[in-house]
Design a protein around this motif. Sequence first.
Motif, PDB file in Angstrom:
ATOM      1  N   MET A  94       8.161  -2.789 -20.024  1.00  0.00           N
ATOM      2  CA  MET A  94       7.640  -1.425 -20.041  1.00  0.00           C
ATOM      3  C   MET A  94       6.734  -1.162 -21.249  1.00  0.00           C
ATOM      4  SD  MET A  94       8.536  -0.230 -17.294  1.00  0.00           S
ATOM      5  CE  MET A  94       7.921   1.422 -17.523  1.00  0.00           C
ATOM      6  N   THR A  95       6.954  -1.954 -22.278  1.00  0.00           N
ATOM      7  CA  THR A  95       6.173  -1.691 -23.495  1.00  0.00           C
ATOM      8  C   THR A  95       4.913  -2.546 -23.574  1.00  0.00           C
ATOM      9  OG1 THR A  95       7.586  -3.269 -24.643  1.00  0.00           O
ATOM     10  CG2 THR A  95       8.174  -0.935 -24.855  1.00  0.00           C
ATOM     11  N   LEU A 153       8.692  -3.278 -12.826  1.00  0.00           N
ATOM     12  CA  LEU A 153       7.536  -4.137 -12.581  1.00  0.00           C
ATOM     13  C   LEU A 153       6.689  -3.632 -11.414  1.00  0.00           C
ATOM     14  CD1 LEU A 153       8.726  -7.849 -12.944  1.00  0.00           C
ATOM     15  CD2 LEU A 153       6.565  -6.895 -13.757  1.00  0.00           C
ATOM     16  N   PHE A 154       7.390  -3.288 -10.339  1.00  0.00           N
ATOM     17  CA  PHE A 154       6.672  -2.871  -9.146  1.00  0.00           C
ATOM     18  C   PHE A 154       5.981  -1.518  -9.366  1.00  0.00           C
ATOM     19  CE2 PHE A 154      10.089  -5.539  -6.943  1.00  0.00           C
ATOM     20  CZ  PHE A 154       9.363  -6.695  -7.164  1.00  0.00           C
ATOM     21  N   GLN A 155       6.592  -0.728 -10.234  1.00  0.00           N
ATOM     22  CA  GLN A 155       5.933   0.552 -10.551  1.00  0.00           C
ATOM     23  C   GLN A 155       4.616   0.284 -11.304  1.00  0.00           C
ATOM     24  OE1 GLN A 155       6.979   3.623  -9.485  1.00  0.00           O
ATOM     25  NE2 GLN A 155       4.895   4.108 -10.197  1.00  0.00           N
ATOM     26  N   ASP A 198       0.897   1.142 -10.408  1.00  0.00           N
ATOM     27  CA  ASP A 198       0.095   1.892 -11.376  1.00  0.00           C
ATOM     28  C   ASP A 198      -1.243   1.196 -11.655  1.00  0.00           C
ATOM     29  OD1 ASP A 198       2.154   3.658 -11.445  1.00  0.00           O
ATOM     30  OD2 ASP A 198       2.968   2.968 -13.388  1.00  0.00           O
ATOM     31  N   PHE A 199      -1.149  -0.147 -11.794  1.00  0.00           N
ATOM     32  CA  PHE A 199      -2.343  -0.903 -12.165  1.00  0.00           C
ATOM     33  C   PHE A 199      -3.030  -1.543 -10.956  1.00  0.00           C
ATOM     34  CE2 PHE A 199      -0.151  -0.503 -16.185  1.00  0.00           C
ATOM     35  CZ  PHE A 199      -1.154  -0.341 -17.109  1.00  0.00           C
ATOM     36  N   LYS A 200      -2.527  -1.223  -9.766  1.00  0.00           N
ATOM     37  CA  LYS A 200      -3.101  -1.760  -8.524  1.00  0.00           C
ATOM     38  C   LYS A 200      -3.172  -3.283  -8.548  1.00  0.00           C
ATOM     39  CE  LYS A 200      -4.166   2.350  -6.811  1.00  0.00           C
ATOM     40  NZ  LYS A 200      -3.468   2.890  -5.650  1.00  0.00           N
ATOM     41  N   VAL A 201      -2.167  -3.873  -9.058  1.00  0.00           N
ATOM     42  CA  VAL A 201      -2.104  -5.341  -9.115  1.00  0.00           C
ATOM     43  C   VAL A 201      -0.949  -5.800  -8.219  1.00  0.00           C
ATOM     44  CG1 VAL A 201      -1.787  -7.359 -10.590  1.00  0.00           C
ATOM     45  CG2 VAL A 201      -2.963  -5.344 -11.473  1.00  0.00           C
ATOM     46  N   PRO A 202      -1.284  -6.592  -7.207  1.00  0.00           N
ATOM     47  CA  PRO A 202      -0.189  -7.042  -6.325  1.00  0.00           C
ATOM     48  C   PRO A 202       0.730  -8.043  -7.034  1.00  0.00           C
ATOM     49  CG  PRO A 202      -2.230  -8.110  -5.719  1.00  0.00           C
ATOM     50  CD  PRO A 202      -2.586  -7.127  -6.801  1.00  0.00           C
ATOM     51  N   VAL A 203       1.977  -7.990  -6.660  1.00  0.00           N
ATOM     52  CA  VAL A 203       2.987  -8.912  -7.241  1.00  0.00           C
ATOM     53  C   VAL A 203       3.502  -9.847  -6.155  1.00  0.00           C
ATOM     54  CG1 VAL A 203       5.247  -9.095  -8.344  1.00  0.00           C
ATOM     55  CG2 VAL A 203       3.709  -7.210  -8.945  1.00  0.00           C
ATOM     56  N   MET A 204       3.395 -11.128  -6.462  1.00  0.00           N
ATOM     57  CA  MET A 204       4.015 -12.140  -5.576  1.00  0.00           C
ATOM     58  C   MET A 204       5.399 -12.458  -6.155  1.00  0.00           C
ATOM     59  SD  MET A 204       3.418 -14.038  -2.914  1.00  0.00           S
ATOM     60  CE  MET A 204       4.034 -15.472  -2.086  1.00  0.00           C
ATOM     61  N   ALA A 205       6.421 -12.099  -5.412  1.00  0.00           N
ATOM     62  CA  ALA A 205       7.794 -12.243  -5.936  1.00  0.00           C
ATOM     63  C   ALA A 205       8.528 -13.423  -5.286  1.00  0.00           C
ATOM     64  CB  ALA A 205       8.568 -10.949  -5.701  1.00  0.00           C
ATOM     65  N   ARG A 263      11.575  -3.939  -2.251  1.00  0.00           N
ATOM     66  CA  ARG A 263      11.626  -2.971  -3.347  1.00  0.00           C
ATOM     67  C   ARG A 263      10.243  -2.631  -3.911  1.00  0.00           C
ATOM     68  NH1 ARG A 263      16.130  -5.433  -7.195  1.00  0.00           N
ATOM     69  NH2 ARG A 263      15.549  -3.686  -8.531  1.00  0.00           N
ATOM     70  N   GLY A 264       9.234  -3.396  -3.530  1.00  0.00           N
ATOM     71  CA  GLY A 264       7.896  -2.994  -3.985  1.00  0.00           C
ATOM     72  C   GLY A 264       6.944  -4.120  -4.268  1.00  0.00           C
ATOM     73  N   ALA A 265       7.406  -5.352  -4.134  1.00  0.00           N
ATOM     74  CA  ALA A 265       6.472  -6.455  -4.345  1.00  0.00           C
ATOM     75  C   ALA A 265       5.531  -6.525  -3.147  1.00  0.00           C
ATOM     76  CB  ALA A 265       7.240  -7.748  -4.503  1.00  0.00           C
ATOM     77  N   PHE A 266       4.358  -7.002  -3.403  1.00  0.00           N
ATOM     78  CA  PHE A 266       3.381  -7.140  -2.320  1.00  0.00           C
ATOM     79  C   PHE A 266       3.861  -8.207  -1.323  1.00  0.00           C
ATOM     80  CE2 PHE A 266       0.106 -10.577  -1.913  1.00  0.00           C
ATOM     81  CZ  PHE A 266      -0.490 -10.158  -0.733  1.00  0.00           C
TER      82      PHE A 266
END
Lengths: 727, 355
Positions: B224-225, B254-256, B260-267, B275-278
């Motif tokens: 978060m920081t 992370l998914f938030q 926020d940054f419009k960056v997809p996450v491959m989990a 939960r929010g990963a792309f």
Amino acid sequence: MNSLPWWRKIRYRVLIFGLLMSIFPLLALGIVNINNTWTDLERSIHRQNMASVRWIAKDIDQLINSSITKIELTTSAFADLTKETKTQQEIVLFSLLKEVDEIEEMALLNKSNSAISRVSKREVLPLAENDSNLDLLVQKTQYGSVYFTKDGRPMMNVFIPLWNKQENERSGTLKVKLSLRGIIQKTVGAESGGYYFVVDSQGNLIGHQDFSQVLKSTQVTTSEAVRKLLAQVSPLEVTAPLKYKTYDNTLVLGAFAPVSNLNWGVVIEQPVKEAMVPIYQLVYKLLAVMGGLMFTVIGLSIYFGLRFTKPIEKLEAGTRIIASGNLDHLIAVKGDGEVAKLVEAFNNMTRELKLKSQNLLKEKELLDKVVSGAGVGMALIKDDCTLSWANAQLRSWFGLRDIAGQKCFQVLGEGNNYCQPCLARKKQGDTEISGDMITSVLVKGEKKYFRHQVFALNPSSPDDPRYLELIEDITARREMEAMVIQADKLAAVGLLASGVAHEINNPLATINAYAQDLIERLQEQKDNIGGAEQDQVQVNEIIADLNTITEQVGRCGQITRSLLNFSRQSDWKLEPVDLNKLIQETIKLLGYRFKKSNIQLLTSLEAKLPIINGSPIHLQQVLFNILINSVDALEAGGQIEITTRKKLHWVEVMIRDNGSGIKEEYLAKIFDPFFTTKPIGKGTGLGLSICYGIISNLKGEIKVDSEAGKGTKVIILLPANGETDVR
Amino acid sequence: MIFLSNNRKLFTSLIAVVFGALIILVAFLLTNWWYQPQREAGPVKTVGVLLAGDMKLNKLAGLKEGLEEQGYLSGVNINYVVQNAKNNGKILNPLASELIAKRPDVLVALGGVEADALRDILTLEQKEIPIVLAGVASTVKRGLVDNLQEHESNITGIDNYHTQLAGKRLELLTKLLPDTRRVLVIYDPEVIPGLQSLDIIENTAALLDIELIKYPVVAKDLIMTELPQVLANQEVEAILLSSSYFLEAAADELFQLSLDFKVPVMAVNEHEAYRGAFAAYGVSLYEQGRQAAPLIAKIFLGQHPSQIPLELSDKIELVVNMDVIKRLGLQVSPVGLSYARAISEGTSLGKGKIK
């Protein structure tokens, strides 16, 4: 009678019979049933396993075919997949990878077998690949060999030809890597339990319900079913259940079937232990039923056993009581069945037995009285001289308690050898009365004389007695005979002595008278003549000689008087005599002698001893003579015992010493006149003869018992006052 | 009268015989009824389960489902003793100790950190209870076993292959978003799977010509920081997550940031996609738990863990969250989509699964 062991008791026999009859049929039926069921179950399992294994083999085949067909159908939608864009190719391949779970990887190969597109579930693969395994373009779908990944998973490559439909030619190949685990796990499992596994043409384990076995590369070629598969045996040839120890040494029922297109085989194995669970359940069930039945039958058997056997046991117990001698016992049984009637008959028999026993007892008592009353000893003797019976009289005489095994000559005879002569042996076979035999036996320290007579019997068996011996105690008769002989002898001697005494007394009196007369005349002459001294001396010598003559004549007179006393020819003045007092006076007279010889005198004089009629002087002489004899027989420190007592109508004086005693051969002569064992000149041999004469004169008796070395006992019996007079 | 008396006795005897026969019959029927063949239930087994946080509950659900398929019904012939650290890594060891003290028949580790804790406490207390891994990454590298097939330890279970799939994730990310060239790799440098994953990702990136931005995270707070600054400064086109316990725990944050940054996450896990990963590529937690169940059953039947080779997860799946794609405004390639299972926020996770 000892009690029977439990297994011989009717109660337990009934119980055991009930149990056996209830369990054996059930057990026999159960065993037959279990055996048949076992065989049927094995066959049934075999059939079921055969059906299952065929189904699984078919299923595997179909699953692979289905996957391949799906791929073929997908690719067939394109005229030539190799000519499609790479995107399209990847879309097709990824779609198949997603749809067909078993696909691990796919590669689209062109004509030259170079990969033009590849997808994989796990790997990031480079595009270029030339599959060296493919020498030629496959014309039809081909299955590669099974191989294992590094992590042990079995894989198989399938090569599917791709066609250019327009030109109708081979355009490439689709190489598909199939994961066999998924395929095999999708098949239907064995319905009847157990497990199945799949082997390839080499017998390698490529699939197993327990996938760990594949990962561990377990060797299963030891399984008989696998061996048959490898030997290409047709499952149809196996008709009987296939039972063997498999790769993990477990006994199994196996079945196998080939997977037709792949040259694989499927094996189903079911551990016998699991397969036969229904049989075990049947056995447990049977045992449970048998257990239940057994408890019930035990209960019923106990109830009925007691009910049926109680009267019989009562009868048996009653029989034992009656057998022990209690003929008053009557057995009480209720009811009117056969046992009750038997008991009633038994009770009647007991009553009858009691009556007859009582009669028999009376007869026996009578016989016993007769036998005992006869005063005769009786014995039954066997052929080997063993006593088999002795009557009470005989037992009493000889102090017999147990005669078992004792020989007659040991008990009744004189020694350890056969009696000489043995009447029984001598008279063997003779039923006549045998001759007599007299024996003298020491019985309880007393010498007894017995007369034996033996009668031969006719025994019914060799063990029965063969002889009857009658034994008569003739000791009293013998003694009487001896006494009569002695009395006769002494009477004859007495008669002779008195005759001699009378005849000698007269000449002696004459000699004495003349001698006295001569003495008186010589005395007068001597006084009157008063002559010479020489004459005086001669007269005195003559007087002295004459005095010697008168002295010796006096002595002869004394002897003749003694002889007359012995022969009871003396004159007696009878008067009441207190024997105790007389004895004490005599003891005083002899007191010096007793002291001198250091003799201990014991007296036991009955206080109220009857007075007797007798001559005190003569009686004192008797006592004196006997006591002197005892003193002479005793050594210093000896003992004399004097006892008086009343015995019926008699007064008994007993004088006993512990001196040297009299030899047996002298005993018969001790009352003979002039018989003496003392040195010559010390005794006349008339002491006891005089005693005998005096006592006989007083109608008494004198007896001497003596044993050499032990002492002598003299018993004098005199009639109590008023019961005697001088003969 | 005698006739009457005899008849009465006969009657009594007949009654007794009939009564006896009835007793036999009843005894027979009773024993028959009593002895009904039953499936041998055996003693009740106890399974001790250690989980780092609620995100592993799906594994537990799969485990229970799998054991139920093996014939072990919770509360009937199996009991579960569950210790949940609730994302507090510090209490994992004490919880492991408590679990071991209860002497379960089998210990189940629902992840790598749980496996480490159980193994360490067992070694410390010199106790021997089988450990079953219900989906753990890098089992060999982290020293749980020497070899997947042949090992001598009292540990068996499922290696979820998630570490080895790290490269595949990067490849699939490019299949879904072919224009992606700059990827931020977030990994935990303090755990073996994190480092091992990084190696594999680097190799794959080289192969695929992808530029990697490596971002080691050692604490949840840093996400978060620090991460927002990284995302703001590094022009990251996508984020690739590696296997990590605390990355899973920090998924929501992370998914938030991803949104926020419009960056997809491959989990890694299907669960994270929900939960929010792309997208996510791996084996579902539920399947990992389910696949571990037969191995536990083998141990119940008397096998030692050393006799049971570790297995790899089978059902690897690419999951794509269509809602996230929409929110991020991504253009997803049909190549990647052809392999993916599309989910949306309204999609059910399936039987027993927990979102």
